[in-house]
Write a protein that holds these residues in place. Sequence first.
Motif, short mmCIF file in Angstrom:
data_model
loop_
_atom_site.label_atom_id
_atom_site.label_comp_id
_atom_site.label_asym_id
_atom_site.label_seq_id
_atom_site.Cartn_x
_atom_site.Cartn_y
_atom_site.Cartn_z
N SER A 131 31.45 48.90 52.05
CA SER A 131 32.76 48.47 52.55
C SER A 131 32.63 47.60 53.80
N LEU A 132 31.52 47.71 54.50
CA LEU A 132 31.29 46.87 55.68
C LEU A 132 30.65 45.53 55.33
N LYS A 135 42.09 39.68 41.73
CA LYS A 135 42.27 40.60 40.62
C LYS A 135 42.38 42.05 41.10
N ILE A 136 41.57 42.38 42.09
CA ILE A 136 41.61 43.75 42.63
C ILE A 136 42.94 44.00 43.34
N LEU A 137 43.38 43.03 44.13
CA LEU A 137 44.61 43.22 44.88
C LEU A 137 45.86 43.09 44.01
N ALA A 138 45.73 42.51 42.82
CA ALA A 138 46.88 42.40 41.92
C ALA A 138 47.23 43.75 41.30
N HIS A 139 46.23 44.61 41.09
CA HIS A 139 46.45 45.93 40.49
C HIS A 139 45.69 46.99 41.28
N PRO A 140 46.11 47.29 42.50
CA PRO A 140 45.32 48.19 43.34
C PRO A 140 45.30 49.64 42.84
N ILE A 141 46.38 50.12 42.24
CA ILE A 141 46.42 51.51 41.79
C ILE A 141 45.45 51.71 40.62
N ARG A 142 45.40 50.77 39.71
CA ARG A 142 44.47 50.88 38.59
C ARG A 142 43.03 50.91 39.07
N GLY A 146 31.74 50.88 47.17
CA GLY A 146 32.11 50.67 48.57
C GLY A 146 32.68 49.28 48.81
N GLN A 147 32.13 48.27 48.14
CA GLN A 147 32.65 46.92 48.31
C GLN A 147 34.07 46.81 47.77
N ILE A 148 34.33 47.40 46.62
CA ILE A 148 35.67 47.35 46.05
C ILE A 148 36.64 48.16 46.90
N LEU A 160 40.20 47.08 48.75
CA LEU A 160 41.46 47.83 48.60
C LEU A 160 42.01 48.31 49.94
N HIS A 161 41.13 48.76 50.82
CA HIS A 161 41.56 49.27 52.13
C HIS A 161 41.17 48.26 53.19
#
Length: 135
Positions: free
Chosen positions: A120-121, A4-11, A56-58, A62-63
């Motif tokens: 993020s880690l 879901k996150i990678l489907a709409h990364p800009i949002r 950070g996890q999200i 994304l990155h």
Amino acid sequence: MREKILAHPIRWLIGLCACLVFFGCFGFPIHNFTTGRRFGSWYLLLALCFFYYEIGQILGVLHSRCKVRRSAALALGMTLLGLACRFLMEFGEVSNTEDFTIPNVALHLFVVVALTTLGSLSPVVDNQRPPLRKG
């Protein structure tokens, strides 16, 4: 959730930036060294730390490449923007002289960058969660 996150990364990125600015504005200072006041109460501080870790996890999703540097830079930049909004919102008040001291700003920025970097880690981000034991 990763899909879901990678489907709409800009949002997601716009939403995370808005959250970081909001928390930077209204969650500052975590601890006030000038007056000795703490941020609200312990459960508000715990919730703020949890939100930064989740952001950070999200950001780690994304990155995928260079996630630590990008997550830390984005968190730092958006939190500085939130601090600038807070400064302008309280411009001319005595609370600005009490809140915006070097130790208060440094502690807040350190906590934000540290928690988003740790988030993020996190191995949960890369679907590396250890399997549950059977039995």
